[in-house]
Design a protein around this motif. Structure first.
Motif, PDB file in Angstrom:
ATOM      1  N   GLY A 192       0.808  -1.193   0.148  1.00 16.70           N
ATOM      2  CA  GLY A 192      -0.025  -0.040  -0.157  1.00 16.70           C
ATOM      3  C   GLY A 192       0.739   1.348  -0.025  1.00 16.70           C
ATOM      4  N   VAL A 193       0.032   2.272   0.359  1.00 14.92           N
ATOM      5  CA  VAL A 193       0.803   3.701   0.521  1.00 14.92           C
ATOM      6  C   VAL A 193       0.723   3.922   2.034  1.00 14.92           C
ATOM      7  CG1 VAL A 193       0.135   4.429  -1.785  1.00 14.92           C
ATOM      8  CG2 VAL A 193      -1.360   4.651   0.029  1.00 14.92           C
ATOM      9  N   ALA A 194       2.012   4.981   2.201  1.00 14.77           N
ATOM     10  CA  ALA A 194       2.329   5.453   3.492  1.00 14.77           C
ATOM     11  C   ALA A 194       2.487   6.954   3.410  1.00 14.77           C
ATOM     12  CB  ALA A 194       3.195   4.900   4.369  1.00 14.77           C
ATOM     13  N   GLY A 195       2.074   7.675   4.497  1.00 14.99           N
ATOM     14  CA  GLY A 195       2.523   9.096   4.346  1.00 14.99           C
ATOM     15  C   GLY A 195       3.703   9.420   4.792  1.00 14.99           C
ATOM     16  N   ASN A 196       4.339  10.735   4.800  1.00 12.52           N
ATOM     17  CA  ASN A 196       5.629  11.069   5.115  1.00 12.52           C
ATOM     18  C   ASN A 196       6.053  10.884   6.586  1.00 12.52           C
ATOM     19  OD1 ASN A 196       5.912  12.069   2.603  1.00 12.52           O
ATOM     20  ND2 ASN A 196       5.665  13.976   2.884  1.00 12.52           N
ATOM     21  N   ASP A 197       5.027  10.678   7.638  1.00 19.03           N
ATOM     22  CA  ASP A 197       5.274  10.613   8.815  1.00 19.03           C
ATOM     23  C   ASP A 197       5.452   9.172   9.281  1.00 19.03           C
ATOM     24  OD1 ASP A 197       5.541  13.571   9.299  1.00 19.03           O
ATOM     25  OD2 ASP A 197       3.505  13.613  10.037  1.00 19.03           O
ATOM     26  N   VAL A 198       5.063   8.185   8.427  1.00 22.15           N
ATOM     27  CA  VAL A 198       5.238   6.850   8.717  1.00 22.15           C
ATOM     28  C   VAL A 198       6.604   6.251   8.674  1.00 22.15           C
ATOM     29  CG1 VAL A 198       4.278   4.672   8.164  1.00 22.15           C
ATOM     30  CG2 VAL A 198       2.595   6.525   8.024  1.00 22.15           C
ATOM     31  N   ARG A 199       6.913   5.716   9.527  1.00 21.57           N
ATOM     32  CA  ARG A 199       8.559   5.166   9.769  1.00 21.57           C
ATOM     33  C   ARG A 199       8.404   3.865   9.366  1.00 21.57           C
ATOM     34  NH1 ARG A 199      11.606   5.550  15.295  1.00 21.57           N
ATOM     35  NH2 ARG A 199      10.113   3.949  15.668  1.00 21.57           N
ATOM     36  N   ALA A 200       7.370   2.837   9.762  1.00 21.55           N
ATOM     37  CA  ALA A 200       7.415   1.510   9.631  1.00 21.55           C
ATOM     38  C   ALA A 200       5.945   1.025   9.511  1.00 21.55           C
ATOM     39  CB  ALA A 200       8.371   0.832  10.529  1.00 21.55           C
ATOM     40  N   VAL A 201       5.933  -0.110   9.075  1.00 25.00           N
ATOM     41  CA  VAL A 201       4.875  -0.737   8.867  1.00 25.00           C
ATOM     42  C   VAL A 201       5.015  -2.226   9.292  1.00 25.00           C
ATOM     43  CG1 VAL A 201       2.555  -1.515   7.546  1.00 25.00           C
ATOM     44  CG2 VAL A 201       3.637   0.536   7.041  1.00 25.00           C
ATOM     45  N   ILE A 202       4.297  -2.685  10.372  1.00 31.43           N
ATOM     46  CA  ILE A 202       4.434  -4.259  10.651  1.00 31.43           C
ATOM     47  C   ILE A 202       3.237  -4.963  10.792  1.00 31.43           C
ATOM     48  CG2 ILE A 202       4.761  -5.490  13.000  1.00 31.43           C
ATOM     49  CD1 ILE A 202       5.913  -2.956  14.166  1.00 31.43           C
ATOM     50  N   VAL A 203       3.354  -6.037  10.011  1.00 30.55           N
ATOM     51  CA  VAL A 203       2.203  -7.112   9.802  1.00 30.55           C
ATOM     52  C   VAL A 203       2.289  -8.149  10.584  1.00 30.55           C
ATOM     53  CG1 VAL A 203       1.228  -8.417   8.110  1.00 30.55           C
ATOM     54  CG2 VAL A 203       2.417  -6.152   7.221  1.00 30.55           C
ATOM     55  N   LYS A 204       1.455  -8.105  11.438  1.00 27.71           N
ATOM     56  CA  LYS A 204       0.843  -9.231  12.421  1.00 27.71           C
ATOM     57  C   LYS A 204       0.285 -10.489  11.825  1.00 27.71           C
ATOM     58  CE  LYS A 204       2.507  -7.121  16.276  1.00 27.71           C
ATOM     59  NZ  LYS A 204       3.348  -7.621  17.020  1.00 27.71           N
ATOM     60  N   LEU A 205       0.733 -11.632  11.533  1.00 23.25           N
ATOM     61  CA  LEU A 205       0.008 -12.642  11.010  1.00 23.25           C
ATOM     62  C   LEU A 205      -0.404 -13.774  12.028  1.00 23.25           C
ATOM     63  CD1 LEU A 205       3.058 -13.546   8.829  1.00 23.25           C
ATOM     64  CD2 LEU A 205       1.059 -12.001   8.140  1.00 23.25           C
ATOM     65  N   THR A 206      -1.385 -14.745  11.506  1.00 23.30           N
ATOM     66  CA  THR A 206      -1.799 -15.492  12.388  1.00 23.30           C
ATOM     67  C   THR A 206      -0.645 -16.487  12.930  1.00 23.30           C
ATOM     68  OG1 THR A 206      -2.157 -17.103  10.287  1.00 23.30           O
ATOM     69  CG2 THR A 206      -3.981 -15.828  11.270  1.00 23.30           C
ATOM     70  N   ARG A 207      -0.904 -17.468  13.676  1.00 21.31           N
ATOM     71  CA  ARG A 207       0.159 -18.451  14.161  1.00 21.31           C
ATOM     72  C   ARG A 207       1.303 -17.841  14.836  1.00 21.31           C
ATOM     73  NH1 ARG A 207       1.157 -22.387   9.453  1.00 21.31           N
ATOM     74  NH2 ARG A 207       1.736 -23.947  11.063  1.00 21.31           N
ATOM     75  N   ARG A 208       1.153 -16.491  15.483  1.00 18.14           N
ATOM     76  CA  ARG A 208       2.370 -15.828  15.903  1.00 18.14           C
ATOM     77  C   ARG A 208       3.543 -15.431  14.999  1.00 18.14           C
ATOM     78  NH1 ARG A 208       2.991 -18.943  21.693  1.00 18.14           N
ATOM     79  NH2 ARG A 208       0.961 -18.789  22.501  1.00 18.14           N
ATOM     80  N   GLY A 209       3.026 -15.231  13.772  1.00 18.94           N
ATOM     81  CA  GLY A 209       3.937 -14.506  12.871  1.00 18.94           C
ATOM     82  C   GLY A 209       4.014 -13.189  12.848  1.00 18.94           C
ATOM     83  N   THR A 210       5.115 -12.450  12.580  1.00 20.18           N
ATOM     84  CA  THR A 210       5.053 -11.231  12.357  1.00 20.18           C
ATOM     85  C   THR A 210       6.332 -10.847  11.233  1.00 20.18           C
ATOM     86  OG1 THR A 210       4.904 -10.604  14.757  1.00 20.18           O
ATOM     87  CG2 THR A 210       5.872  -8.817  13.550  1.00 20.18           C
ATOM     88  N   VAL A 211       5.667  -9.964  10.302  1.00 27.59           N
ATOM     89  CA  VAL A 211       6.501  -9.620   9.288  1.00 27.59           C
ATOM     90  C   VAL A 211       6.726  -7.952   8.972  1.00 27.59           C
ATOM     91  CG1 VAL A 211       6.759  -9.353   6.747  1.00 27.59           C
ATOM     92  CG2 VAL A 211       5.678 -11.329   7.936  1.00 27.59           C
ATOM     93  N   TRP A 212       8.003  -7.353   8.900  1.00 25.97           N
ATOM     94  CA  TRP A 212       8.253  -5.992   8.806  1.00 25.97           C
ATOM     95  C   TRP A 212       8.233  -5.716   7.531  1.00 25.97           C
ATOM     96  CZ3 TRP A 212       9.472  -2.014  12.493  1.00 25.97           C
ATOM     97  CH2 TRP A 212       9.268  -2.457  13.901  1.00 25.97           C
ATOM     98  N   ALA A 213       7.077  -4.730   6.942  1.00 26.32           N
ATOM     99  CA  ALA A 213       7.081  -4.417   5.617  1.00 26.32           C
ATOM    100  C   ALA A 213       8.302  -3.592   5.341  1.00 26.32           C
ATOM    101  CB  ALA A 213       5.943  -3.675   5.225  1.00 26.32           C
ATOM    102  N   THR A 214       8.614  -3.930   3.953  1.00 26.39           N
ATOM    103  CA  THR A 214       9.635  -2.872   3.412  1.00 26.39           C
ATOM    104  C   THR A 214       9.063  -1.566   3.126  1.00 26.39           C
ATOM    105  OG1 THR A 214      10.906  -4.709   2.397  1.00 26.39           O
ATOM    106  CG2 THR A 214      11.575  -2.588   1.365  1.00 26.39           C
ATOM    107  N   LEU A 215       9.433  -0.512   3.230  1.00 26.07           N
ATOM    108  CA  LEU A 215       8.898   0.977   3.051  1.00 26.07           C
ATOM    109  C   LEU A 215       9.925   1.643   2.133  1.00 26.07           C
ATOM    110  CD1 LEU A 215       6.843   2.970   3.752  1.00 26.07           C
ATOM    111  CD2 LEU A 215       8.157   3.700   5.940  1.00 26.07           C
ATOM    112  N   ARG A 216       9.466   1.995   0.970  1.00 21.71           N
ATOM    113  CA  ARG A 216      10.283   2.756   0.000  1.00 21.71           C
ATOM    114  C   ARG A 216       9.532   3.819  -0.788  1.00 21.71           C
ATOM    115  NH1 ARG A 216      12.051  -1.061  -3.978  1.00 21.71           N
ATOM    116  NH2 ARG A 216      12.901  -2.351  -2.086  1.00 21.71           N
ATOM    117  N   ASP A 217       9.778   4.985  -0.620  1.00 15.36           N
ATOM    118  CA  ASP A 217       9.251   6.098  -1.312  1.00 15.36           C
ATOM    119  C   ASP A 217       7.855   6.181  -1.204  1.00 15.36           C
ATOM    120  OD1 ASP A 217      11.590   6.769  -2.319  1.00 15.36           O
ATOM    121  OD2 ASP A 217      11.629   5.640  -4.042  1.00 15.36           O
ATOM    122  N   GLY A 218       7.348   6.099  -0.025  1.00 16.85           N
ATOM    123  CA  GLY A 218       5.794   5.956   0.350  1.00 16.85           C
ATOM    124  C   GLY A 218       5.148   4.924  -0.115  1.00 16.85           C
ATOM    125  N   VAL A 219       5.605   3.900  -0.328  1.00 14.29           N
ATOM    126  CA  VAL A 219       5.266   2.907  -0.577  1.00 14.29           C
ATOM    127  C   VAL A 219       5.613   1.638   0.253  1.00 14.29           C
ATOM    128  CG1 VAL A 219       4.572   0.996  -2.631  1.00 14.29           C
ATOM    129  CG2 VAL A 219       4.760   3.659  -3.070  1.00 14.29           C
TER     130      VAL A 219
END
Length: 159
Positions: free
Chosen positions: A100-127
């Motif tokens: 997706g898209v992210a504004g300028n003040d967003v530093r990171a996006v964390i995706v919490k998954l089922t089964r206790r999984g977690t993924v940090w999204a790659t954030l580049r140029d507002g995407v």
């Protein structure tokens, strides 16, 4: 072959419609080309950001609406927002990814998954983009702002 009134009206209507269409087309050819700035602004603005074999495409429509599409090997998903503020995100979930898209003040996006999984999204140029492993589903999306504050967006699982 006998002609009745209905057939005569039909043939006459067809001839009149053809003549009207011809006049409209010829009138269109005789108009001067439009060289107005408003015509140039009506075009779409589009950019694509690649994340390995996947891609997130962002389009800004003439109305200012922001649409984004995640394309990856198992499918595509798409969403739109009327606007994205500096501290906002907009996302769409495809079969095996989220992006997706992210504004300028967003530093990171964390995706919490089922089964206790977690993924940090790659954030580049507002995407942003993250792969979702095959056996998992997205449970919550968390945005992290520059001031360290977090906001979670729970996802309702539908089958």
């Amino acid at each position: 072959m006998r002609w009745n009134r209905g057939r005569s009206l039909a043939v006459g209507g067809l001839a009149a419609g053809t003549a009207a269409a011809l006049v409209a087309v010829l009138a269109g050819f005789s108009t001067a080309p439009v060289s107005d700035v408003r015509g140039a602004r009506a075009t779409l603005t589009s950019r694509a950001t690649s994340f390995g074999p996947a891609r997130v495409t962002v389009q800004v429509l003439p109305t200012g609406t922001i649409c984004y599409r995640v394309t990856e090997h198992t499918g595509t998903s798409r969403a739109c927002r009327s606007r994205v503020g500096a501290a906002e995100i907009g996302f769409t979930i495809s079969p095996s990814a989220i992006g997706g898209v992210a504004g300028n003040d967003v530093r990171a996006v964390i995706v919490k998954l089922t089964r206790r999984g977690t993924v940090w999204a790659t954030l580049r140029d507002g995407v942003f983009y993250a792969d979702v492993p095959m056996a998992y589903r997205v449970r919550t999306v968390v945005k992290v702002l520059r001031d360290g504050s977090r906001r979670a967006f729970p996802i309702t699982l539908s089958r």
